[in-house]
Design an enzyme around this catalytic site. Structure first.
Site, PDB file in Angstrom:
ATOM      1  N   GLY A   1      -0.691   3.008 -12.796  1.00  0.00           N
ATOM      2  CA  GLY A   1      -0.435   2.759 -11.389  1.00  0.00           C
ATOM      3  C   GLY A   1      -1.335   1.640 -10.886  1.00  0.00           C
ATOM      4  N   CYS A   2      -0.947   1.037  -9.777  1.00  0.00           N
ATOM      5  CA  CYS A   2      -1.722  -0.093  -9.248  1.00  0.00           C
ATOM      6  C   CYS A   2      -3.100   0.349  -8.765  1.00  0.00           C
ATOM      7  CB  CYS A   2      -0.948  -0.786  -8.134  1.00  0.00           C
ATOM      8  SG  CYS A   2      -0.287   0.307  -6.850  1.00  0.00           S
ATOM      9  N   TYR A   3      -3.142   1.389  -7.943  1.00  0.00           N
ATOM     10  CA  TYR A   3      -4.437   1.871  -7.454  1.00  0.00           C
ATOM     11  C   TYR A   3      -5.342   2.357  -8.597  1.00  0.00           C
ATOM     12  CZ  TYR A   3      -2.430   2.075  -2.669  1.00  0.00           C
ATOM     13  OH  TYR A   3      -1.858   1.798  -1.455  1.00  0.00           O
TER      14      TYR A   3
END
EC number: 1.2.1.38
Length: 310
Positions: free
Chosen positions: A116-118
């Site tokens: 995921g990006c976060y």
């Protein structure tokens, strides 16, 4: 023969970005299902099975269905950009810079879960400190982050850009995930090697692409009460020789008046900063990246290249 790549979900935000990136490649053959046939399950199965690598850019349930269509057909390798398999033990976690040997694990894997990006930003900050023994596994980690609105997909993009949208959002910045149950927390905890569930507070800003992830820590609660220089040295050593992740020099960070969330928009890199003051025993670790670059499509292409031996 050129490797065949099938992007299942190529019309979504991440899928479109990957398709655009691969369009410039003459060493690959990208196969695409006709748009009118996207919901034809049997035809999708044919395309999935015809591919050397299938990149899934789908919601979680649809990704699980796509994987089920490949049961008994192990010649197709899979990169899943959804959250469906990021904590599954049979899937390699697609963060190449995670730890020593991770590139090789991805290169050899049949099943790769794109991060995921976060979590990409947060794990990049905490994992090296955990591995080095500086960050106790039971430390009460808090992660604060802001993302460009493209991270919410086509629906959020429309809500932010179309003033005639029935659910138009006029806010310049908003918090979400308020009950602290964001779907990225399990992978952040697992791959960050944290025993205690971290607090994660995400937000969205009125800009398309970009991301800032912050992890504030008390130096006195870290093993040996390290200096800022020691924390910085651990990160620097961990990412030495990496061409995508850059640890900004401590003296350079100290001169910065601000960090711009959009600085790396449209790029695949990630910058890590160590800010703080030893007078108060506090450090703020910051990751800067593009939510659709290293945080999504860029990572997927990086993983694909590793799997193809490139």
């Amino acid at each position: 023969m050129k490797p065949k790549i099938f992007i299942d979900g190529e019309h979504g935000t991440t899928g479109l970005q990957i398709r655009t990136r691969l369009a410039e490649r003459d060493d690959l053959e990208v196969i695409s299902i006709p748009e009118a046939e996207r919901r034809n399950k049997d035809l999708r199965a044919d395309y999935l099975r015809a591919a050397d690598i299938a990149i899934l850019c789908l919601p979680d349930d649809a990704s699980k269905e796509a994987v089920s269509l490949l049961e008994g057909h192990n010649s197709t390798r899979i990169i899943d950009t959804s959250t469906a398999h990021r904590v599954h033990p049979d899937w390699a976690y697609g963060f190449a810079e995670l730890a020593k040997g991770q590139r090789e694990r991805i290169a050899e894997a049949r099943l790769v879960a794109n991060p995921g990006c976060y979590p990409t930003g947060a794990i990049a900050l905490v994992r090296p400190l955990c591995d080095a023994g500086l960050l106790p596994a039971d430390y009460p980690v808090s992660v604060n982050a802001v993302s460009g609105y493209t991270g919410g997909g086509k629906q959020l993009i429309a809500q932010m850009e179309d003033r005639n949208h029935p659910d138009y959002l006029a806010a310049n910045n908003f918090l979400y995930g308020l009950p602290l149950k964001h779907k990225h927390v399990p992978e952040l905890q697992l791959h960050g090697r944290l025993d205690r569930r971290p607090i994660f507070s995400p937000s969205v800003g009125r800009f398309p692409q970009g991301m800032i992830v912050q992890v504030p820590l008390f130096l006195s609660e870290l093993e040996g009460s390290p200096s800022l220089a020691k924390v910085h040295a651990v990160l620097t050593e961990h990412y030495a020789g990496q061409d995508i992740v850059e640890v900004v020099p401590l003296e350079e960070s100290a001169k910065l008046p601000r960090v711009d969330a959009e600085e790396l928009a449209g790029k695949d890199g990630m910058k890590l900063f160590v800010f703080g003051t030893e007078d108060h025993g506090q450090v703020n670790l910051v990751a800067l990246l593009d939510n659709l670059g290293k945080g999504a499509s860029g990572a997927a292409v990086q993983n694909m290249n590793l799997m193809l031996g490139k």
